[in-house]
Design an enzyme around this catalytic site. Structure first.
Site, PDB file in Angstrom:
ATOM      1  N   SER A  17      45.283  51.476  46.720  1.00 28.62           N
ATOM      2  CA  SER A  17      46.308  52.193  47.613  1.00 28.62           C
ATOM      3  C   SER A  17      45.896  51.788  49.233  1.00 28.62           C
ATOM      4  O   SER A  17      46.756  51.739  50.128  1.00 28.62           O
ATOM      5  CB  SER A  17      46.735  53.397  47.471  1.00 28.62           C
ATOM      6  OG  SER A  17      47.440  53.623  46.458  1.00 28.62           O
ATOM      7  N   ARG A  92      38.846  50.948  34.629  1.00 30.76           N
ATOM      8  CA  ARG A  92      37.486  51.206  33.744  1.00 30.76           C
ATOM      9  C   ARG A  92      36.164  50.706  34.234  1.00 30.76           C
ATOM     10  O   ARG A  92      36.127  50.124  35.356  1.00 30.76           O
ATOM     11  CB  ARG A  92      38.016  49.986  32.693  1.00 30.76           C
ATOM     12  CG  ARG A  92      38.178  48.535  33.147  1.00 30.76           C
ATOM     13  CD  ARG A  92      38.355  47.668  32.224  1.00 30.76           C
ATOM     14  NE  ARG A  92      38.702  46.145  32.472  1.00 30.76           N
ATOM     15  CZ  ARG A  92      38.527  45.155  32.219  1.00 30.76           C
ATOM     16  NH1 ARG A  92      37.961  45.137  30.901  1.00 30.76           N
ATOM     17  NH2 ARG A  92      38.937  44.052  32.589  1.00 30.76           N
ATOM     18  N   ARG A  98      40.579  47.505  28.830  1.00 29.18           N
ATOM     19  CA  ARG A  98      41.496  48.228  29.835  1.00 29.18           C
ATOM     20  C   ARG A  98      42.356  49.279  28.681  1.00 29.18           C
ATOM     21  O   ARG A  98      42.618  50.445  29.059  1.00 29.18           O
ATOM     22  CB  ARG A  98      42.535  47.413  30.235  1.00 29.18           C
ATOM     23  CG  ARG A  98      42.256  46.667  31.320  1.00 29.18           C
ATOM     24  CD  ARG A  98      43.040  45.577  32.077  1.00 29.18           C
ATOM     25  NE  ARG A  98      42.577  44.619  32.924  1.00 29.18           N
ATOM     26  CZ  ARG A  98      42.196  43.488  32.486  1.00 29.18           C
ATOM     27  NH1 ARG A  98      42.310  42.940  31.345  1.00 29.18           N
ATOM     28  NH2 ARG A  98      41.796  42.563  33.520  1.00 29.18           N
ATOM     29  N   GLY A 130      48.457  50.901  37.164  1.00 27.17           N
ATOM     30  CA  GLY A 130      47.375  51.700  36.476  1.00 27.17           C
ATOM     31  C   GLY A 130      47.253  51.075  34.882  1.00 27.17           C
ATOM     32  O   GLY A 130      48.112  50.829  34.423  1.00 27.17           O
ATOM     33  N   ASP A 159      47.183  38.303  37.326  1.00 30.88           N
ATOM     34  CA  ASP A 159      46.839  37.082  36.374  1.00 30.88           C
ATOM     35  C   ASP A 159      47.593  35.933  36.726  1.00 30.88           C
ATOM     36  O   ASP A 159      46.900  34.795  36.461  1.00 30.88           O
ATOM     37  CB  ASP A 159      47.530  37.465  34.999  1.00 30.88           C
ATOM     38  CG  ASP A 159      46.920  39.000  34.820  1.00 30.88           C
ATOM     39  OD1 ASP A 159      45.609  39.311  34.545  1.00 30.88           O
ATOM     40  OD2 ASP A 159      47.766  39.866  34.835  1.00 30.88           O
ATOM     41  N   HIS A 187      48.656  42.536  29.900  1.00 27.88           N
ATOM     42  CA  HIS A 187      47.410  42.451  31.169  1.00 27.88           C
ATOM     43  C   HIS A 187      45.990  42.959  30.431  1.00 27.88           C
ATOM     44  O   HIS A 187      45.746  43.922  30.531  1.00 27.88           O
ATOM     45  CB  HIS A 187      47.623  43.366  32.221  1.00 27.88           C
ATOM     46  CG  HIS A 187      46.639  43.359  33.171  1.00 27.88           C
ATOM     47  ND1 HIS A 187      46.327  42.142  34.052  1.00 27.88           N
ATOM     48  CD2 HIS A 187      45.958  44.391  33.899  1.00 27.88           C
ATOM     49  CE1 HIS A 187      45.299  42.669  34.509  1.00 27.88           C
ATOM     50  NE2 HIS A 187      44.972  43.955  34.556  1.00 27.88           N
TER      51      HIS A 187
END
Ligand code: NAD
Ligand code: LMR
Length: 325
Positions: A17, A92, A98, A130, A159, A187
């Site tokens: 952010s 992570r 993920r 997220g 990606d 993802h």
């Protein structure tokens, strides 16, 4: 002057952010003539940090920033919102996938899906950043039965941009010379960056690329780029993630360029044989605030195998969150 667009951003005191809010307030996402009203959500312990971010936003004196409101209540942060960027959640560490985050992060998205359902503008556009982004978007959409599931998307643009960057470097070109890149699926490390349709100067790029580089270098580099960055930085990608979120929302709202497409994770409508409802990344074009899956692409056996592998992973993730939907 146009009326402000209400943009809700969660995790507003976090790393992504901090690279996102200022660019949105500067007009990079919705255009240089579009005022924005920011509605920022954080958890209670991060509200003081968020107040500091708001001071900085105010100190920029952005002409397009019409207001900034902060809250630790999703119902307040999503009230009448036109756009929601769901960033807030745990990142992570270096030795995690993920999907290991589902246990910690999944519940956030059921709460926020309900709050969007009860408070947001009925035409809201939602991007989930997220992680695990696709399955979190799936959870949010399922918890918002009064909203159109098509309004929920997950970010694959990072990606997509990574794939453009790797391929243009290999070909010694600028990435703007390439079009029609596709990243299919999740993802995650099973995503399939697909160059089959990429065009450069009017001809297919795949003729210029040797299979060995494609299989052993390009595809794994793009699939594992997030991990590589975490190992190098000691923290997950932030500025590139924020930039990709801006690209995703800008193109959804303002349209994709002629003769090109982008990759977005959206609820599958069964196109290309992908299970309906899965939050799967497809090549899409956007016009007038709506996206459409690019149809009719030839899918080789090589591509099909990889598209199914990433679909399979998403089915497994979805099975693991049945208690949240
Ligand atoms: P960060 O830890 O710096 O910031 C996350 C912020 O979210 C924190 O300020 C935290 O207080 C806040 N938060 C936690 N729970 C919340 C809740 N319930 N409501 C509102 N806010 C909440 O993390 P970051 O680097 O900004 O990354 C955020 C997420 O984005 C991570 O899950 C990360 O893995 C993911 N990510 C996704 C992509 C992608 O391509 N999809 C790329 C980069 C990072
Ligand atoms: C990324 O792709 O950079 C993000 O999803 C962060 C991560 O965990 O890899």
């Amino acid at each position: 002057m146009k009326d402000p667009v209400r943009v809700s951003i969660t995790g507003a005191a976090g790393n992504i952010s901090y690279a996102l809010l200022f660019r949105i307030a500067a007009g990079d996402m919705l255009g240089k003539d579009q005022p924005v009203a920011l509605q920022l959500l954080e958890i209670t312990p991060a509200m003081q940090a968020l107040e500091g971010v708001v001071m900085e936003l105010n100190d920029c004196a952005f002409p397009l920033l019409s207001s900034v409101n902060i809250s630790d209540d999703p119902g307040v942060a999503f009230r009448d919102s036109n756009i929601a960027m769901l960033v807030g959640s745990k990142p992570r560490g270096p030795d995690m996938q993920r999907s290991d985050l589902i246990k910690d992060n999944g519940a956030i998205f059921s709460v926020q899906g309900k709050a969007l359902n009860d408070n947001a503008n009925r035409d809201i556009k939602v991007i989930v950043v997220g992680n695990p982004a696709n399955t979190n978007a799936f959870i949010a959409a399922k918890n918002a039965p009064d909203l159109n599931p098509a309004n929920f998307t997950a970010m694959m643009r990072l990606d997509h941009n990574r794939a453009l960057s790797q391929l243009s470097t290999k070909l010694n070109l600028h990435h703007t010379e390439l079009s029609k890149m596709t990243v299919w699926g999740n993802h995650s490390a099973t995503q399939y960056p697909d160059i089959s349709n990429v065009i450069v100067n009017g001809s297919a790029v795949s003729d210029q690329i040797d299979q060995h580089w494609l299989v052993n270098d390009f595809i794994p580099t793009v699939q594992n780029r997030g991990t590589t960055i975490i190992r190098a930085r000691g923290a997950s990608s932030a500025a590139s993630a924020a930039s990709a979120a801006i690209d995703h929302m800008r193109d959804w709202v303002l349209g994709t360029p002629d003769d090109d497409w982008v990759s977005m994770a959206i609820p599958s409508d069964g196109s290309y044989g992908i299970q309906e409802g899965l939050m799967y990344s497809f090549p899409v074009t956007c016009i007038d605030g709506n996206y459409q899956i690019v149809q009719g692409l030839d899918i080789s056996d090589f591509s099909r195998e990889r598209m199914i592998a990433t679909e399979q992973e998403l089915k497994t993730e979805v099975d693991a969150v049945s208690h949240l939907i």
